[in-house]
Structures are given as C-alpha cells and as structure tokens.
Motif scaffolding. Structure first.
Motif: not given
Length: 368
Positions: A59-69, A81-96
C-alpha cells in the motif's frame, strides 16, 4: 462516488465492500497493489482504500506510484494497517497517504474518514468549477483580460487587511478571506443572460439598455440561489449569490438591484464593489483609456460613504501599494492595463463615452 479497495485478505475485503455498499458507494475490489494502480490509471477512482501489506505492491508503494503519476484530479488514499507507532505514520504520510484506519476497522470510523475524503475532493472540484464558470461568463467580453484574477487578488488584499484592522475584525476570519477569494470571480456570472448587442456595445448605453444591463445582478443571484437550494449546506454558494446580487449596491442606498444601504449590504458585496470599480477604472475599454492608479484612488476616495463603505475605502488606502503591485503583475500579459499614467477625460468629453451624472457613470459599460 466510486471507491477502489485493495486488500489481499478475503475476509477483510468482503467486510470493506459490504460496509461501503451499505454507505451507498460503488465499490471495486482487487487483491494487490499492481491491479489497484492499473485501475487508478483509468481515472475512474478518486477514493482508494488500500491495505498496507500486500503481495506484488504494498500500500505504501501504491501511494508513491499514485503521487508520481500526472493527473488532472486528486486521488484520496486511506491506508488500512495493523502497524503502530510514529515511524509507520511518517512513512505512510511521506509516501502520500491522506489518512489511516487501523485493523480491525470500525464501520463508523470508516464512514467518517470517507466523508473527510469526499470533502477534500469536493473542495478541489469546487474551486476549479467556480473559476471555470466565471471564465465562461467573462469570455463573452473579449476586453476583460485578466479581470477575474485581479478581482480576487484585490479582494484578498482588502479582506486580509480588514481581518486585523478597522471595525470589522469580529466579522472577518480566515475562512471568510478564503471564501471571498474563491467566490468573487462569480460576481458577473449573470452577464450570460444579457444580449450581446448590449453587453458588447462599444459606446454609450441608452437608458433602456442600461436597465437591461443592470439585470445581470439579479440573473446571477437567481442562478446561484437555485444551486443553493439544491445544496443548502454549501456556504460558498451562499456567498457567491450574495456577491452577485449586491456588488452593485451603493453604501448610500442608490445602487441596484435592491437599493440596499450601509450594513444591509453584505460585507462580501461591499468588498467586491470596490475591487470591481478599481479594476474598471484602471483598465482600458473601447470607450475609455485606462486611468492611472492616482486618478482611480481619487475617484474611490470621493465615493467614500456614497458608493463605498468608508472602512473598506480606508483599507484600500492602507493597501494601495499592493493594488499597484497586482496591476503590474498582470500587466505583462494583459493589454487592457495601463502601463503609464492616464488621466480621466474631462467632463466636457464624457458625453462620447458614457454617462456624466456621477464620477462613476461614464464607466457604466465596464462596471455593469
């Protein structure tokens, strides 16, 4: 609105589709990010719910590809997601990613987050649609140039000053400033209902023609009011209607179409009135040269308390350097703007270009 679901877990995918259909959405579901990306490329989906961890493409890579097009419209992406923690949130937001839902999801939360996405997407389409409609109306008059761009910039300058100065600080906030900027280009949308022989007449209007021209304020108001009846929660339509109806009212009650006076004129209309007159004065028309800023300033000051709200005239005086800067910014591609000082025609010469009863009436074809 159509929603694309990318989820490789069959049970979760079924639950998402079921809930979304109950909410009234049309849903397409795929089981990996590559399939989702192909469907996004069709341009048929602006809302995407994607699992974080999927085969072939996450899903993170999908976000990146969507934002590139390259795309003419925005795609709102919610990561599941089942991921928790600030790092996951930052990664997801950074991906778009625009938002997150944690597994196992609650239907009520899902619905609220989708509504947020809809509001974001509606704002994008709203802004584009409003300016496109305004441009369509303006396109009937080949002389207006960058009129709409200047009007909303002048209005923004006045609003931002009034936000912190003068008697209206308790009536104006950031939302008001943004809304006036957004809707002020619709002030003359009613001109679509004025016959070409009057709207495009190169010289002085007769009394009868001027009465027809004045109808554009009511036509615009009724058109936008009809849209407002269909969407009574759309505050931008309410302001657009008020601007279309009231930007030719005068502070002393001698304007049209309702003869409103003083504070009975909506604030947004009073602001657009000054911006519109300033632009009419400082741009070239077949029947007049473009006046200098100094001459326009003189005329506006003379109209304080008569044509204009004195507090808005004060705001204009305090921000006049910004008005001049806006004129210069658009002068590079708009031939209707004066590049040198031009004085107003003398009263003895006004008969050939328009009315002479007031300092504004000889500009009637431009201001109405």
């Amino acid at each position: 609105m159509r929603v694309l679901v990318a989820e490789d877990d069959a049970v979760t995918s079924f639950m998402l589709v079921y809930c979304l259909e109950q909410f009234g959405y049309e849903v397409t579901a795929v089981d990996n990010g590559l399939k989702a990306l192909e469907l996004v490329r069709t341009g048929e989906f602006q809302l995407v719910i994607s699992d974080w961890s999927m085969p072939k493409m996450t899903g993170v890579e999908l976000c990146r590809q969507i934002r590139k097009r390259p795309s003419s419209s925005y795609t709102y992406v919610i990561l599941l997601t089942s991921h928790e923690g600030t790092n996951s949130v930052v990664e997801g937001l950074d991906a778009g990613a625009d938002d997150f839902i944690t597994k196992p999801f609650q239907p009520e939360e899902l619905q609220v987050r989708l509504r947020t996405g809809e509001r974001v997407l509606s704002l994008e389409s709203r802004d584009v649609t409003i300016f496109a409609l305004a441009k369509l109306a303006e396109s009937r008059d080949f002389e207006t140039g960058a009129h709409l761009d200047r009007i909303r910039e002048y209005c923004r300058v006045l609003c931002e000053h009034l936000l912190d100065h003068g008697p209206y600080v308790d009536q104006i906030d950031g939302d008001f400033v943004r809304m006036v900027y957004l809707t002020s280009p619709l002030h003359d949308i009613g001109k679509v209902g004025i016959p070409d022989k009057i709207l495009l007449k190169p010289g002085k209007l007769t009394d009868e023609e001027f009465e027809v021209m004045k109808q554009h304020a009511q036509i615009g108001s009724e058109t936008l009011d009809a849209a407002l009846q269909a969407r009574p929660d759309a505050e931008y339509l309410r302001m657009a209607r008020d601007i279309a109806r009231s930007h030719h009212e005068k502070f002393d009650g001698t304007g049209y179409p309702l003869g409103l006076k003083g504070n009975d004129i909506p604030m947004c209309g009073r602001i657009v009135a000054l911006a519109d007159v300033y632009d009419a004065l400082t741009t070239k028309r077949i029947y007049k040269s473009a006046f200098s800023h100094e001459k326009a300033r003189e005329i506006i000051l003379d109209g304080s308390g008569k044509h204009f709200d004195p507090a808005i005239v004060d705001a204009f005086v305090e921000t006049e350097e910004k008005f001049v800067a806006i004129r210069r910014r658009f002068a590079d591609y708009d031939a209707t703007i004066a590049t040198e000082s031009v004085t107003a025609p003398s009263q003895s010469n006004l008969g050939s270009v328009g009315r002479v009863a007031t300092p504004f009436e000889y500009l009637a074809p431009a201001m109405n």
